[in-house]
Write a protein that holds these residues in place. Structure first.
Motif, PDB file in Angstrom:
ATOM      1  N   ALA A 247       0.839  -1.202   0.000  1.00  0.00           N
ATOM      2  CA  ALA A 247       0.000   0.000   0.000  1.00  0.00           C
ATOM      3  C   ALA A 247       0.877   1.257   0.000  1.00  0.00           C
ATOM      4  CB  ALA A 247      -0.938  -0.005   1.213  1.00  0.00           C
TER       5      ALA A 247
ATOM      6  N   SER B 157       1.005   4.297  -2.667  1.00  0.00           N
ATOM      7  CA  SER B 157       0.788   5.702  -2.314  1.00  0.00           C
ATOM      8  C   SER B 157       1.992   6.563  -2.668  1.00  0.00           C
ATOM      9  CB  SER B 157       0.489   5.825  -0.822  1.00  0.00           C
ATOM     10  OG  SER B 157       1.633   5.485  -0.079  1.00  0.00           O
TER      11      SER B 157
ATOM     12  N   ARG C  58       8.812  14.289  -1.424  1.00  0.00           N
ATOM     13  CA  ARG C  58       8.021  13.968  -0.238  1.00  0.00           C
ATOM     14  C   ARG C  58       7.753  12.475  -0.134  1.00  0.00           C
ATOM     15  NH1 ARG C  58       2.562  14.715  -0.416  1.00  0.00           N
ATOM     16  NH2 ARG C  58       2.798  16.221  -2.088  1.00  0.00           N
TER      17      ARG C  58
ATOM     18  N   VAL D 125      -5.957   1.191  -0.339  1.00  0.00           N
ATOM     19  CA  VAL D 125      -5.327   1.551   0.940  1.00  0.00           C
ATOM     20  C   VAL D 125      -4.221   2.589   0.721  1.00  0.00           C
ATOM     21  CG1 VAL D 125      -4.118   0.670   2.975  1.00  0.00           C
ATOM     22  CG2 VAL D 125      -5.914  -0.700   1.921  1.00  0.00           C
ATOM     23  N   GLY D 126      -3.485   2.456  -0.374  1.00  0.00           N
ATOM     24  CA  GLY D 126      -2.422   3.419  -0.663  1.00  0.00           C
ATOM     25  C   GLY D 126      -2.963   4.829  -0.869  1.00  0.00           C
ATOM     26  N   THR D 127      -4.050   4.953  -1.642  1.00  0.00           N
ATOM     27  CA  THR D 127      -4.617   6.274  -1.875  1.00  0.00           C
ATOM     28  C   THR D 127      -5.267   6.821  -0.597  1.00  0.00           C
ATOM     29  OG1 THR D 127      -6.599   5.215  -2.771  1.00  0.00           O
ATOM     30  CG2 THR D 127      -4.977   5.990  -4.358  1.00  0.00           C
TER      31      THR D 127
ATOM     32  N   LEU E 238      -4.217   6.152   2.355  1.00  0.00           N
ATOM     33  CA  LEU E 238      -3.077   6.557   3.179  1.00  0.00           C
ATOM     34  C   LEU E 238      -2.636   7.975   2.841  1.00  0.00           C
ATOM     35  CD1 LEU E 238      -0.714   5.703   5.136  1.00  0.00           C
ATOM     36  CD2 LEU E 238       0.514   4.968   3.089  1.00  0.00           C
ATOM     37  N   MET E 239      -2.553   8.265   1.538  1.00  0.00           N
ATOM     38  CA  MET E 239      -2.161   9.618   1.105  1.00  0.00           C
ATOM     39  C   MET E 239      -3.137  10.658   1.663  1.00  0.00           C
ATOM     40  SD  MET E 239      -0.514  11.849  -1.193  1.00  0.00           S
ATOM     41  CE  MET E 239       0.599  10.832  -2.098  1.00  0.00           C
TER      42      MET E 239
ATOM     43  N   LEU F 242      -2.880  10.855   5.684  1.00  0.00           N
ATOM     44  CA  LEU F 242      -1.688  11.558   6.174  1.00  0.00           C
ATOM     45  C   LEU F 242      -1.860  13.075   6.025  1.00  0.00           C
ATOM     46  CD1 LEU F 242       1.194   9.235   4.936  1.00  0.00           C
ATOM     47  CD2 LEU F 242       0.282   9.458   7.242  1.00  0.00           C
TER      48      LEU F 242
ATOM     49  N   ASN G 225       1.517  15.203   5.922  1.00  0.00           N
ATOM     50  CA  ASN G 225       1.904  15.041   4.522  1.00  0.00           C
ATOM     51  C   ASN G 225       1.230  16.127   3.704  1.00  0.00           C
ATOM     52  OD1 ASN G 225       2.613  13.786   1.967  1.00  0.00           O
ATOM     53  ND2 ASN G 225       0.538  12.928   1.931  1.00  0.00           N
ATOM     54  N   ALA G 226       1.947  16.657   2.700  1.00  0.00           N
ATOM     55  CA  ALA G 226       1.339  17.568   1.713  1.00  0.00           C
ATOM     56  C   ALA G 226       0.679  18.783   2.351  1.00  0.00           C
ATOM     57  CB  ALA G 226       0.325  16.797   0.847  1.00  0.00           C
TER      58      ALA G 226
ATOM     59  N   ARG H 210       1.350  21.765   2.234  1.00  0.00           N
ATOM     60  CA  ARG H 210       1.278  22.985   1.429  1.00  0.00           C
ATOM     61  C   ARG H 210       0.000  23.038   0.573  1.00  0.00           C
ATOM     62  NH1 ARG H 210       6.173  23.351  -2.510  1.00  0.00           N
ATOM     63  NH2 ARG H 210       7.337  22.547  -0.735  1.00  0.00           N
ATOM     64  N   TYR H 211      -0.692  21.874   0.447  1.00  0.00           N
ATOM     65  CA  TYR H 211      -1.948  21.858  -0.312  1.00  0.00           C
ATOM     66  C   TYR H 211      -3.120  21.757   0.657  1.00  0.00           C
ATOM     67  CZ  TYR H 211       1.597  20.295  -3.601  1.00  0.00           C
ATOM     68  OH  TYR H 211       2.746  20.191  -4.325  1.00  0.00           O
TER      69      TYR H 211
ATOM     70  N   VAL I 176      -8.123  19.835  -1.507  1.00  0.00           N
ATOM     71  CA  VAL I 176      -7.444  19.617  -2.796  1.00  0.00           C
ATOM     72  C   VAL I 176      -6.863  18.209  -2.837  1.00  0.00           C
ATOM     73  CG1 VAL I 176      -5.436  20.284  -4.190  1.00  0.00           C
ATOM     74  CG2 VAL I 176      -6.966  22.042  -3.270  1.00  0.00           C
ATOM     75  N   VAL I 177      -6.193  17.810  -1.752  1.00  0.00           N
ATOM     76  CA  VAL I 177      -5.576  16.478  -1.708  1.00  0.00           C
ATOM     77  C   VAL I 177      -6.656  15.398  -1.769  1.00  0.00           C
ATOM     78  CG1 VAL I 177      -4.174  14.882  -0.342  1.00  0.00           C
ATOM     79  CG2 VAL I 177      -3.564  17.317  -0.445  1.00  0.00           C
TER      80      VAL I 177
ATOM     81  N   VAL J 268      -7.421  12.575  -4.800  1.00  0.00           N
ATOM     82  CA  VAL J 268      -7.039  11.198  -4.487  1.00  0.00           C
ATOM     83  C   VAL J 268      -8.265  10.273  -4.415  1.00  0.00           C
ATOM     84  CG1 VAL J 268      -6.379   9.871  -2.442  1.00  0.00           C
ATOM     85  CG2 VAL J 268      -4.779  11.507  -3.414  1.00  0.00           C
TER      86      VAL J 268
ATOM     87  N   ALA K  91      -6.157  -0.653   8.059  1.00  0.00           N
ATOM     88  CA  ALA K  91      -5.162  -1.681   8.413  1.00  0.00           C
ATOM     89  C   ALA K  91      -5.892  -2.929   8.920  1.00  0.00           C
ATOM     90  CB  ALA K  91      -4.196  -1.150   9.463  1.00  0.00           C
TER      91      ALA K  91
END
Lengths: 151, 154
Positions: free
Chosen positions: A28, A32, A57, B40-42, B44-45, B48, B54-55, B57-58, B62-63, B67, B141
């Motif tokens: 995962a 990401s 990042r 799960v990866g998206t 997670l982005m 965070l 994470n991120a 600045r946005y 928007v994030v 996503v 998880a």
């Protein structure tokens, strides 16, 4: 190592699915980070996030995830080496994994130093396909017999 | 188990037998794992960012806005392949404690998403955004753990 892995995996309740879940969550994290970066470079995802900034990042996540995936994969290889080392699908997974890692390193360097370099699209496309291949091959290790029936 | 006859009927379908007795099963399973890990990866982005790790600045919206459509796309693939995996042994799955735990956790993930969408993002409540982000990480998880555990129960 073999005896220890066999002992722990068969005697600690729930250890096999827990260790496999760590391995899966590593996938995962790959999705990401490098896979979303691939999609960003190809111009289909995360249009607001700059390539260079995104790479800076998220690419470190890859370099954390890989050793964790190695550690969470090894106990199973130690416990049943013959299941893996005589398995052509296991070989295929690593034949796909090594160039995936090399391309991730290349992407990390190129996107940070020269984010506008046009060749990154080609690297990203190969990177994306290779990671998909690694995940599919990983799951197919358990089904090698279907792919290559024993004569 | 409720709808016992329905699960038995599902198993009897010609498609169920075709999946269960061929390379279709591992094929669907590998696609299921791939799409689920992309979900799960998206997630997670997004989580965070909600947590502010994470991120930053946005803006959060928007994030999540960029996503979440990918999450939904992959989720649809995971559900379709998941139903295919369920069909050959539907009665066995619905009696499997790990499978039931996975369904409950998926419902919790859905409820968490509703809280995020209708409360946390609408009013820009940072504390609530952080809470939903943390809950989402834990619940997803748990979904992966429960999903992986299904096959370890006989």
């Amino acid at each position: 190592m073999h005896d220890l892995a066999v002992y722990l995996l068969s005697n600690v309740p729930g250890l096999p699915p827990i260790v496999q879940t760590v391995h899966l969550l590593g996938i995962a994290v790959i999705m990401s980070s490098v896979v979303l970066l691939d999609l960003r470079i190809l111009g289909v995802a995360l249009p607001s996030q700059g390539v260079q900034e995104l790479a800076r990042r998220v690419m470190p996540w890859v370099w954390w995830a890989l050793p964790i995936m190695l550690l969470s994969g090894l106990p199973f290889v130690f416990a049943r080496p013959q299941r893996y080392f005589t398995n052509p699908v296991f070989g295929l997974k690593f034949a796909l994994l090594l160039p995936s890692i090399a391309l991730a390193a290349l992407l990390h360097v190129v996107t940070v130093r020269k984010p506008d370099y046009r060749g990154t699209k080609v690297i990203a496309a190969f990177s994306l396909l290779l990671w998909i291949g690694v995940v599919l091959a990983g799951r197919w290790i358990a089904y090698a017999d279907y792919l290559l029936p024993e004569e | 188990m409720p709808f016992e006859q329905f699960w038995a009927w599902l198993e009897m379908q010609p498609l169920s037998a075709r999946i269960g007795e061929s390379a279709w099963f591992p094929f669907l399973e590998s696609i299921h794992v791939l799409s689920a890990m992309f979900v799960v990866g998206t997630v997670l982005m997004a989580d965070l960012r909600l947590l502010g790790w994470n991120a930053r600045r946005y803006p959060v919206t928007v994030v999540t806005g960029e996503v979440v459509p990918w999450t939904w796309g992959a989720f649809v693939v995971a559900v379709v392949t998941g139903v295919g995996l369920l069909m050959p042994r539907a009665s066995w799955y619905v009696a499997n404690p790990a499978f039931l735990a996975k369904v409950v956790l998926l419902l919790l993930a859905g409820a968490n998403m509703l809280v995020l969408h209708f409360f946390a993002l609408r009013t820009d409540r940072v504390r609530l955004q952080m809470t939903t982000g943390a809950c989402s990480l834990l619940v997803w998880a748990g979904v992966v753990l429960a999903g992986r555990w299904i096959g370890h129960l006989s």
